[in-house]
Design an enzyme around this catalytic site. Structure first.
Site, mmCIF file in Angstrom:
data_model
loop_
_atom_site.group_PDB
_atom_site.id
_atom_site.type_symbol
_atom_site.label_atom_id
_atom_site.label_comp_id
_atom_site.label_asym_id
_atom_site.label_seq_id
_atom_site.Cartn_x
_atom_site.Cartn_y
_atom_site.Cartn_z
ATOM 1 N N SER A 262 -4.490 -0.270 -4.170
ATOM 2 C CA SER A 262 -3.134 -0.822 -4.244
ATOM 3 C C SER A 262 -2.563 -1.147 -2.873
ATOM 4 C CB SER A 262 -2.217 0.176 -4.955
ATOM 5 O OG SER A 262 -2.143 1.353 -4.183
ATOM 6 N N CYS A 263 -3.253 -0.767 -1.791
ATOM 7 C CA CYS A 263 -2.634 -0.936 -0.463
ATOM 8 C C CYS A 263 -3.292 -2.000 0.412
ATOM 9 C CB CYS A 263 -2.639 0.389 0.285
ATOM 10 S SG CYS A 263 -1.444 1.530 -0.387
ATOM 11 N N PHE A 264 -4.575 -1.836 0.692
ATOM 12 C CA PHE A 264 -5.200 -2.712 1.697
ATOM 13 C C PHE A 264 -5.068 -4.201 1.362
ATOM 14 C CE2 PHE A 264 -8.378 0.619 3.546
ATOM 15 C CZ PHE A 264 -7.324 1.246 4.163
ATOM 16 N N LYS A 266 -3.043 -5.821 -0.590
ATOM 17 C CA LYS A 266 -1.629 -6.221 -0.616
ATOM 18 C C LYS A 266 -1.022 -6.234 0.799
ATOM 19 C CE LYS A 266 1.537 -2.823 -1.976
ATOM 20 N NZ LYS A 266 2.514 -2.604 -0.973
ATOM 21 N N ASP A 267 -1.337 -5.224 1.577
ATOM 22 C CA ASP A 267 -0.707 -5.130 2.905
ATOM 23 C C ASP A 267 -1.264 -6.168 3.876
ATOM 24 O OD1 ASP A 267 0.737 -3.136 1.812
ATOM 25 O OD2 ASP A 267 -0.166 -1.494 2.948
#
Ligand code: UDX
Length: 423
Positions: A262-264, A266-267
């Site tokens: 959910s992070c890499f 998207k960020d």
């Protein structure tokens, strides 16, 4: 201290539980009634190592979840942990964040004490000061003398989040005044870690930069891995030799299918959009995504090289989660692999120790199995897509395959001589 966490999702719940564990009195504001019920019964709505124990020890004593913003006048520090999901163009959607700011402001209109509003959600630099601060001052009718603003990014890894919270590499607190920073520091008094204080914007940027750098390490290893594959070199031997250099360090150099979660993704995308909006061409960041998006197709091509056309071939997939120790399949590299296999007419059996139910939301009709052995029964080939430690023990189960073609997308099996996507 009295702490209110807005948003009982992954980051909010883990942080709230750990704050309660540190001895604070914590309220979680959550919109999902089922989640509230579960939390208040001490049942974790998500899987996270060690979370259940903390909930059992703190719920009913120092931890409570509620739907509305009542009784918050005595809160010392608010942590906003709502989602900032990507929009179609990759930029962050700040709707929930501004709603949270408005609601907190309304709830503390009459409060007399000094309070600090801390953003923990990942937000583009400038957001806390341009969205949260004015929205909250407006709805509270109060002034900046009586409310401080901070940004305190989280660096929690799924599956290891409690341990990461208790033993962080660092705690970053960006604040608009020294008083605000001092109060947030107090919240973390029980955690031993270097404390870095910055401007609010720098704290916001640190989060995007850290995640993008880590993603870059993975794409870099994959690019080298793809070349090593062509040259007949084992990229793991190479990266082992490279990682001993203290300027590089050995972590996050595991080549394979690339990063999910959910992070890499998207960020990195959000940072690309931010650069473009500011007329900067993010050449490196774009390449990080390009390399990552190419890896799933690499394993499918390699499979085709080994067993020929995939139409009607039985492919056993071991691992669906985006990494080990989680039931999360968001942006898992297994999704594009499955999509490609299905498009080519392959028949899939799949096993994951934890993520089967989550994957059913994407692919309800896959042939899911309860064990690795069952998934391997009669298969023409096997793809290993998640680095689950339990896969290390798989051995004789591979004898159940029709033909023993095994390709790893994550280097995890203990058998000798297994081919990988880029080794
Ligand atoms: C990440 C960051 O690590 C964390 O600090 C941040 O707050 C949230 O995002 P998480 O998404 O839980 O945490 O996963 P992480 O353990 O970092 O792995 C991300 C992805 O990279 C996984 O798909 C994993 O398989 C992959 N990965 C990781 C590699 O392909 N190679 C590696 O060397 C490391």
């Amino acid at each position: 201290m009295k702490i209110t966490v807005v948003g009982g999702g992954y980051v909010g719940l883990v942080s709230a539980a750990c704050f309660a564990d540190l001895g604070h009195n914590v309220t979680i504001i959550e919109i999902d009634n089922q989640k509230i019920d579960e939390i208040n019964k001490g049942i974790p709505p998500i899987y996270e190592d060690g979370l259940e124990e903390i909930l059992k020890a703190t719920v009913g004593k120092s931890l409570v979840s509620q739907a509305d913003y009542h009784d918050l006048e005595d809160t010392d520090v608010f942590f906003i942990c709502v989602g900032t999901p990507p929009q179609d163009d990759g930029s962050a959607n700040l709707t929930y964040l501004s709603q949270a700011a408005e609601s907190i402001g309304t709830a503390i209109r009459g409060a007399k004490k000094y309070q600090v509003i801390t953003v923990k959600s990942t937000v583009p630099p400038g957001t806390t000061e341009s969205v949260v601060l004015p929205g909250l001052l407006r709805s509270s009718g109060r002034t900046e003398e009586s409310i401080g603003f901070c940004m305190n990014p989280e660096f929690l890894r799924e599956g290891r989040a409690i341990d990461d919270f208790k033993n962080p590499d660092r705690i970053v607190i960006g604040g608009n005044t020294n008083d605000a920073i001092a109060l947030v520091k107090q919240v973390y008094a029980g955690v031993s870690a270097p404390l870095i204080t910055t401007s609010i914007k720098a704290a916001e940027m640190i989060k995007y930069t850290s995640n993008s750098f880590l993603a870059m390490k993975i794409s870099f290893s994959n690019e080298i891995g793809n070349l090593c594959k062509k040259l007949g070199i084992n990229v793991y031997e190479v990266m082992n030799g490279v990682g001993y250099d203290h300027r590089i360090n050995p972590h996050f150099l595991n080549a394979g299918l690339g990063f999910g979660g959910s992070c890499f993704p998207k960020d990195v995308m959000a940072l690309i959009r931010l650069a473009e909006k500011n007329n900067e061409e993010p050449i490196l960041l774009k390449s990080v995504i390009t390399v990552n998006e190419g890896q799933p197709e690499k394993i499918v091509s390699l499979l085709t090289e080994r067993i020929g056309a995939l139409s009607d071939k039985h492919i056993a997939i071991l691992g669906l989660a985006f990494k080990d120790n989680t039931d999360d399949v968001r942006d898992s590299r297994s999704i594009p692999v499955i999509q490609s296999l299905l498009k080519k007419g392959a028949k899939i059996t799949a096993y994951d120790p934890m993520a089967t139910e989550s994957m059913k939301r994407y692919y309800p009709n896959l042939n899911y199995k309860q064990t690795a052995g069952e998934a391997l029964e009669g298969a023409d080939a096997c793809l290993v897509l998640t680095e689950w430690p339990e896969f290390k023990a798989i051995d004789s189960e591979f004898n159940r395959m029709k033909t023993k073609v095994i390709i790893e997308g994550r280097r995890i099996l203990s058998l000798d001589g297994i081919e990988g996507v880029c080794w």
